[in-house]
Motif scaffolding. Structure first.
Motif, PDB file in Angstrom:
ATOM      1  N   LEU A  72      39.189  19.488  15.582  1.00 53.62           N
ATOM      2  CA  LEU A  72      40.488  20.108  15.317  1.00 53.62           C
ATOM      3  C   LEU A  72      40.698  21.384  16.129  1.00 53.62           C
ATOM      4  O   LEU A  72      41.826  21.888  16.206  1.00 53.62           O
ATOM      5  CB  LEU A  72      40.631  20.421  13.826  1.00 53.62           C
ATOM      6  N   LEU A  73      39.641  21.938  16.722  1.00 56.63           N
ATOM      7  CA  LEU A  73      39.795  23.136  17.543  1.00 56.63           C
ATOM      8  C   LEU A  73      40.633  22.876  18.789  1.00 56.63           C
ATOM      9  O   LEU A  73      41.142  23.816  19.410  1.00 56.63           O
ATOM     10  CB  LEU A  73      38.419  23.673  17.955  1.00 56.63           C
ATOM     11  N   THR A  74      40.786  21.616  19.153  1.00 53.63           N
ATOM     12  CA  THR A  74      41.624  21.251  20.306  1.00 53.63           C
ATOM     13  C   THR A  74      42.874  20.494  19.852  1.00 53.63           C
ATOM     14  O   THR A  74      43.513  19.815  20.660  1.00 53.63           O
ATOM     15  CB  THR A  74      40.818  20.394  21.286  1.00 53.63           C
ATOM     16  N   HIS A  75      43.229  20.610  18.600  1.00 52.46           N
ATOM     17  CA  HIS A  75      44.416  19.936  18.054  1.00 52.46           C
ATOM     18  C   HIS A  75      45.672  20.500  18.711  1.00 52.46           C
ATOM     19  O   HIS A  75      45.706  21.644  19.173  1.00 52.46           O
ATOM     20  CB  HIS A  75      44.462  20.147  16.540  1.00 52.46           C
ATOM     21  N   SER A  76      46.725  19.697  18.730  1.00 57.53           N
ATOM     22  CA  SER A  76      47.980  20.147  19.343  1.00 57.53           C
ATOM     23  C   SER A  76      48.689  21.211  18.521  1.00 57.53           C
ATOM     24  O   SER A  76      49.508  21.961  19.046  1.00 57.53           O
ATOM     25  CB  SER A  76      48.921  18.943  19.535  1.00 57.53           C
ATOM     26  N   ASP A  77      48.381  21.289  17.222  1.00 54.03           N
ATOM     27  CA  ASP A  77      48.997  22.277  16.332  1.00 54.03           C
ATOM     28  C   ASP A  77      48.100  23.521  16.270  1.00 54.03           C
ATOM     29  O   ASP A  77      46.942  23.444  15.877  1.00 54.03           O
ATOM     30  CB  ASP A  77      49.170  21.668  14.937  1.00 54.03           C
ATOM     31  N   GLN A  78      48.654  24.667  16.662  1.00 54.97           N
ATOM     32  CA  GLN A  78      47.856  25.897  16.677  1.00 54.97           C
ATOM     33  C   GLN A  78      47.435  26.321  15.276  1.00 54.97           C
ATOM     34  O   GLN A  78      46.371  26.911  15.097  1.00 54.97           O
ATOM     35  CB  GLN A  78      48.642  27.016  17.345  1.00 54.97           C
ATOM     36  N   GLY A  79      48.266  26.030  14.278  1.00 55.66           N
ATOM     37  CA  GLY A  79      47.884  26.358  12.907  1.00 55.66           C
ATOM     38  C   GLY A  79      46.658  25.587  12.466  1.00 55.66           C
ATOM     39  O   GLY A  79      45.783  26.125  11.771  1.00 55.66           O
ATOM     40  N   VAL A  80      46.579  24.328  12.858  1.00 53.05           N
ATOM     41  CA  VAL A  80      45.390  23.521  12.541  1.00 53.05           C
ATOM     42  C   VAL A  80      44.170  24.103  13.237  1.00 53.05           C
ATOM     43  O   VAL A  80      43.082  24.216  12.648  1.00 53.05           O
ATOM     44  CB  VAL A  80      45.618  22.054  12.969  1.00 53.05           C
ATOM     45  N   GLN A  81      44.301  24.502  14.500  1.00 52.32           N
ATOM     46  CA  GLN A  81      43.188  25.094  15.238  1.00 52.32           C
ATOM     47  C   GLN A  81      42.670  26.351  14.534  1.00 52.32           C
ATOM     48  O   GLN A  81      41.458  26.542  14.389  1.00 52.32           O
ATOM     49  CB  GLN A  81      43.632  25.454  16.658  1.00 52.32           C
ATOM     50  N   ALA A  82      43.590  27.208  14.112  1.00 49.97           N
ATOM     51  CA  ALA A  82      43.189  28.462  13.472  1.00 49.97           C
ATOM     52  C   ALA A  82      42.458  28.207  12.169  1.00 49.97           C
ATOM     53  O   ALA A  82      41.443  28.852  11.862  1.00 49.97           O
ATOM     54  CB  ALA A  82      44.414  29.342  13.235  1.00 49.97           C
ATOM     55  N   GLN A  83      42.960  27.262  11.372  1.00 51.97           N
ATOM     56  CA  GLN A  83      42.310  26.969  10.104  1.00 51.97           C
ATOM     57  C   GLN A  83      40.931  26.350  10.317  1.00 51.97           C
ATOM     58  O   GLN A  83      39.986  26.643   9.595  1.00 51.97           O
ATOM     59  CB  GLN A  83      43.184  26.037   9.260  1.00 51.97           C
ATOM     60  N   ALA A  84      40.813  25.477  11.316  1.00 55.09           N
ATOM     61  CA  ALA A  84      39.512  24.856  11.600  1.00 55.09           C
ATOM     62  C   ALA A  84      38.495  25.898  12.043  1.00 55.09           C
ATOM     63  O   ALA A  84      37.329  25.880  11.615  1.00 55.09           O
ATOM     64  CB  ALA A  84      39.676  23.775  12.664  1.00 55.09           C
ATOM     65  N   ALA A  85      38.917  26.830  12.910  1.00 61.14           N
ATOM     66  CA  ALA A  85      38.002  27.886  13.360  1.00 61.14           C
ATOM     67  C   ALA A  85      37.560  28.753  12.191  1.00 61.14           C
ATOM     68  O   ALA A  85      36.374  29.107  12.070  1.00 61.14           O
ATOM     69  CB  ALA A  85      38.677  28.740  14.429  1.00 61.14           C
ATOM     70  N   ALA A  86      38.499  29.106  11.314  1.00 58.40           N
ATOM     71  CA  ALA A  86      38.147  29.929  10.153  1.00 58.40           C
ATOM     72  C   ALA A  86      37.204  29.184   9.219  1.00 58.40           C
ATOM     73  O   ALA A  86      36.273  29.774   8.651  1.00 58.40           O
ATOM     74  CB  ALA A  86      39.418  30.338   9.410  1.00 58.40           C
ATOM     75  N   ALA A  87      37.424  27.887   9.043  1.00 58.81           N
ATOM     76  CA  ALA A  87      36.537  27.097   8.185  1.00 58.81           C
ATOM     77  C   ALA A  87      35.127  27.050   8.755  1.00 58.81           C
ATOM     78  O   ALA A  87      34.137  27.189   8.028  1.00 58.81           O
ATOM     79  CB  ALA A  87      37.103  25.682   8.020  1.00 58.81           C
ATOM     80  N   LEU A  88      35.009  26.860  10.077  1.00 53.85           N
ATOM     81  CA  LEU A  88      33.676  26.854  10.705  1.00 53.85           C
ATOM     82  C   LEU A  88      33.002  28.211  10.560  1.00 53.85           C
ATOM     83  O   LEU A  88      31.782  28.289  10.340  1.00 53.85           O
ATOM     84  CB  LEU A  88      33.807  26.484  12.185  1.00 53.85           C
ATOM     85  N   GLY A  89      33.776  29.280  10.668  1.00 56.68           N
ATOM     86  CA  GLY A  89      33.208  30.604  10.470  1.00 56.68           C
ATOM     87  C   GLY A  89      32.676  30.784   9.069  1.00 56.68           C
ATOM     88  O   GLY A  89      31.594  31.355   8.860  1.00 56.68           O
ATOM     89  N   ASN A  90      33.409  30.292   8.071  1.00 56.92           N
ATOM     90  CA  ASN A  90      32.934  30.402   6.694  1.00 56.92           C
ATOM     91  C   ASN A  90      31.706  29.544   6.444  1.00 56.92           C
ATOM     92  O   ASN A  90      30.827  29.906   5.652  1.00 56.92           O
ATOM     93  CB  ASN A  90      34.053  29.997   5.734  1.00 56.92           C
ATOM     94  N   LEU A  91      31.645  28.392   7.090  1.00 45.56           N
ATOM     95  CA  LEU A  91      30.466  27.538   6.928  1.00 45.56           C
ATOM     96  C   LEU A  91      29.214  28.201   7.502  1.00 45.56           C
ATOM     97  O   LEU A  91      28.108  27.961   7.028  1.00 45.56           O
ATOM     98  CB  LEU A  91      30.704  26.194   7.622  1.00 45.56           C
ATOM     99  N   ALA A  92      29.392  29.032   8.511  1.00 47.13           N
ATOM    100  CA  ALA A  92      28.251  29.695   9.156  1.00 47.13           C
ATOM    101  C   ALA A  92      27.958  31.056   8.555  1.00 47.13           C
ATOM    102  O   ALA A  92      26.888  31.612   8.803  1.00 47.13           O
ATOM    103  CB  ALA A  92      28.520  29.869  10.650  1.00 47.13           C
ATOM    104  N   GLY A  93      28.856  31.610   7.776  1.00 50.27           N
ATOM    105  CA  GLY A  93      28.755  33.014   7.417  1.00 50.27           C
ATOM    106  C   GLY A  93      28.345  33.304   5.998  1.00 50.27           C
ATOM    107  O   GLY A  93      29.178  33.347   5.102  1.00 50.27           O
ATOM    108  N   ASP A  94      27.069  33.465   5.749  1.00 53.01           N
ATOM    109  CA  ASP A  94      26.556  34.007   4.499  1.00 53.01           C
ATOM    110  C   ASP A  94      25.137  34.494   4.750  1.00 53.01           C
ATOM    111  O   ASP A  94      24.655  34.482   5.868  1.00 53.01           O
ATOM    112  CB  ASP A  94      26.612  32.984   3.349  1.00 53.01           C
TER     113      ASP A  94
END
Length: 613
Positions: A346-368
């Motif tokens: 989804l980081l290369t999705h045509s919708d920028q909102g989808v890209q932003a949410q996917a990046a934030a989700a990956l950050g949360n999965l990595a961040g604790d």
């Protein structure tokens, strides 16, 4: 005589028995009649509930229109208007967040993105209903609704808006006890309470459940698609009203039917609304996240990540973002469900909102800071997340730049392998350029990412320190110490602290620039204790083993504010100040004489040529 008395008694008893049988037959008829009447009343009650729900929707729409009419300038906030453009906050769900609540969920240190204004729209006076007409219509609807009100109930206008203004991202980080600092927190999302509601507060029963919420939860399983969608949007709107409302929704048993709605592939808008509602509920922390886990939300949301429509995909990515925030069990469940690869896609999705949410989700999965933190970071990096995240750093949308920098920051936290991978992917120079970004939140994330690229488990990455300095980061970080955004200045101090650790070249570069006096200025003038801690830590690392910097720090007036911090109540403040003074005096006999055990600085003990503090 006796026989006649017996016969008379028998006749009386027989007559009484016949009368009672007749009465019993009449009572049976009456019970049957009452049962039929009760069934009719139940049917009427259900019909009335449906009608009342429709009237409440209309009433809420009228109240929303009244709010527009009351705006004197002709410009109004639009809680049910069109989706924000790609220039709004990093997710597609944008709203301002109450700062007190934001502070309550922020662990220790930095990373609070600047709040964005919600989209505005101009309300044409020619198209507005007259105030008297609106008040009359509102009064009539209120009377028809029987005086029952729902604060923030969904309307047809809100259904059209889906969930575009429901969420806002907040980043968090914390410092390590060592000489350097490392951002360990993850992005979390909270439901906004800032949008005011003009409806009276929702009524609750003695058990704490709202009768309106119970009706909406029941309607989530209605046969009519429109009725189900209206119920979801009403719950979504109610969830925005605060923690108490979201808790009531959980208690009313809304999670399981919402998860069931995620599986209805024939209704993408309904899937999106359900995913958005679950995302808002998950933002309240561990208890809510655990409830969603037990209901099977992870697998249902994971399937939506591959949806052909961007509408439910965006909402699903946002819900996973919230579900993964600082919740180890949820992160493991999301990874086990195979959601990492779809999120990367989804980081290369045509919708920028989808890209932003996917990046934030990956950050949360990595961040604790859990024990398997490293394994999750490596799983994401090895799945190919780093290159597309680096590409986000150079996108036109500031939200994408911020989301990319934040996710890279999380992946690099205390992970030497990922630090090397991020540097090799070409992230350093784009991150340095982002230090000049016009958005304060982007500058902050870029500074934090650069700081995390050079520190892991009390060790430094000398190669990345040199590469970042060569890219021109040190002068810009020094300038950011005077940034108008306090969080940016604090994060810049933390980045300089890491870049100076055990690196004499970087130490000399900072001490010979204006950055040193800016660090001393933070010690003296900042009202933010966290900024003072980062500045003191930076001075500690600049002075450690470097007599040239020690003298420069004294010349800049750094001794007195450090001694003043020794008197602070916060243990962390005293600890960092003491560490900085120790680093200054350790290899400098003259400064050792200048600082006595009571923390007083004697002017006669200062080295010749050094100004008195």
């Amino acid at each position: 005589m006796a026989g006649r008395s017996f016969e008379e008694a028998a006749q009386v008893l027989q007559t009484d028995l016949l009368e009672k049988q007749a009465m019993n037959a009449n009572m049976g008829d009456e019970v049957r009649r009452l049962r039929e009447a009760n069934k009719a009343l139940v049917r009427q009650l259900r019909q009335s509930e449906v009608e009342r729900g429709k009237l409440l929707q209309q009433l809420q729409q009228v109240r929303w229109q009244l709010g527009i009419a009351e705006e004197p300038s002709g410009v109004c906030d639009d809680p049910g208007g069109p989706p924000p453009s790609s220039g709004d906050e990093s997710s597609a769900y944008v709203s301002t967040v109450d700062q007190a609540e934001a502070e309550a969920v922020r662990p220790q240190l930095q990373m609070a993105p600047a709040q964005q204004d919600r989209p505005k729209r101009t309300a044409s006076a020619a198209l507005r209903p007259q105030p008297r007409q609106l008040f009359a219509l509102g009064a009539a609807l209120a009377a028809l609704a029987g005086g029952l009100h729902l604060s923030g109930s969904g309307s047809d206008a809100m259904q059209g808006a889906t969930a575009e203004n429901m969420l806002h991202g907040i980043n968090a980080s914390r410092s390590t006890p060592g000489g350097a600092t490392s951002s360990l927190g993850s992005i979390s999302v909270i439901a906004p309470e800032s949008l005011p509601s003009r409806a009276p507060p929702m009524t609750f029963t003695a058990r704490g459940k709202s009768p309106d919420l119970i009706v909406y939860v029941e309607h989530l399983r209605a046969r009519n698609l429109e009725e189900r969608h209206r119920a979801v949007m009403s719950l979504l709107s109610t969830a925005r009203e605060g923690v108490a409302m979201r808790s009531a929704i959980l208690q009313a048993g809304a999670v399981l039917p919402l998860v069931e709605l995620l599986r209805d592939s024939s209704a993408p808008m309904l899937q999106e609304a359900a995913a958005a509602a679950l995302g808002v509920l998950a933002a309240d922390g561990e208890a809510a996240q655990s409830t969603l886990l037990r209901a099977g939300a992870v697998s249902a949301l994971g399937r939506l990540l591959g949806s052909d429509s961007s509408v439910p995909t965006k909402a699903a990515a946002s819900a996973i973002r919230n579900l993964a925030a600082n919740h180890n069990a949820a992160q493991l469940a999301i990874a086990k469900a195979g959601a990492i690869t779809p999120l990367i896609n989804l980081l290369t999705h045509s919708d920028q909102g989808v890209q932003a949410q996917a990046a934030a989700a990956l950050g949360n999965l990595a961040g604790d800071s859990s024990e398997n933190h490293f394994d999750k970071q490596m799983m994401i990096a090895q799945a190919g997340a780093v290159p597309p995240l680096v590409q986000l750093l150079e996108r036109a949308s500031p939200e994408l730049r911020e989301a990319g920098a934040s996710a890279l920051r999380m992946l690099a936290t205390n992970n030497a392998d990922n630090q090397v991978a991020v540097a090799h992917a070409g992230a350093i120079r784009p991150l340095v350029r982002l230090l000049y970004d016009e958005m304060a939140s982007v500058r902050e994330e870029a500074a934090a990412a650069l700081g995390n690229l050079v520190f892991y488990n009390d060790e430094t990455n000398a190669g990345n320190q040199a590469a970042i300095a060569e890219a021109g980061a040190l002068p810009r970080l020094g300038a950011l110490l005077q940034d108008k955004a306090a969080a940016v200045a604090e994060t810049a101090a933390g980045a300089l602290r890491n870049l100076a650790a055990q690196n004499s070249a970087n130490q000399d570069s900072v001490c010979q620039s204006d950055a040193l006096r800016s660090l001393v200025g933070l010690l003296k003038e900042s009202r933010e204790p966290k900024a003072q801690v980062e500045a003191a830590g930076a001075i500690h690392n600049l002075a450690a083993g470097n007599t040239r910097c020690q003298g420069k720090i004294v010349e800049a007036g750094g001794l007195q504010p450090l001694v003043s911090l020794l008197k602070e109540e916060a243990p962390r403040m005293r600890e960092v100040a003491a560490g900085a003074l120790w680093a200054l005096a350790r290899d400098n006999p003259e400064l050792q004489k200048a600082i006595d055990r009571s923390g007083n600085i004697y002017a006669e003990h200062l080295p010749q040529g050094h100004p008195k503090n």
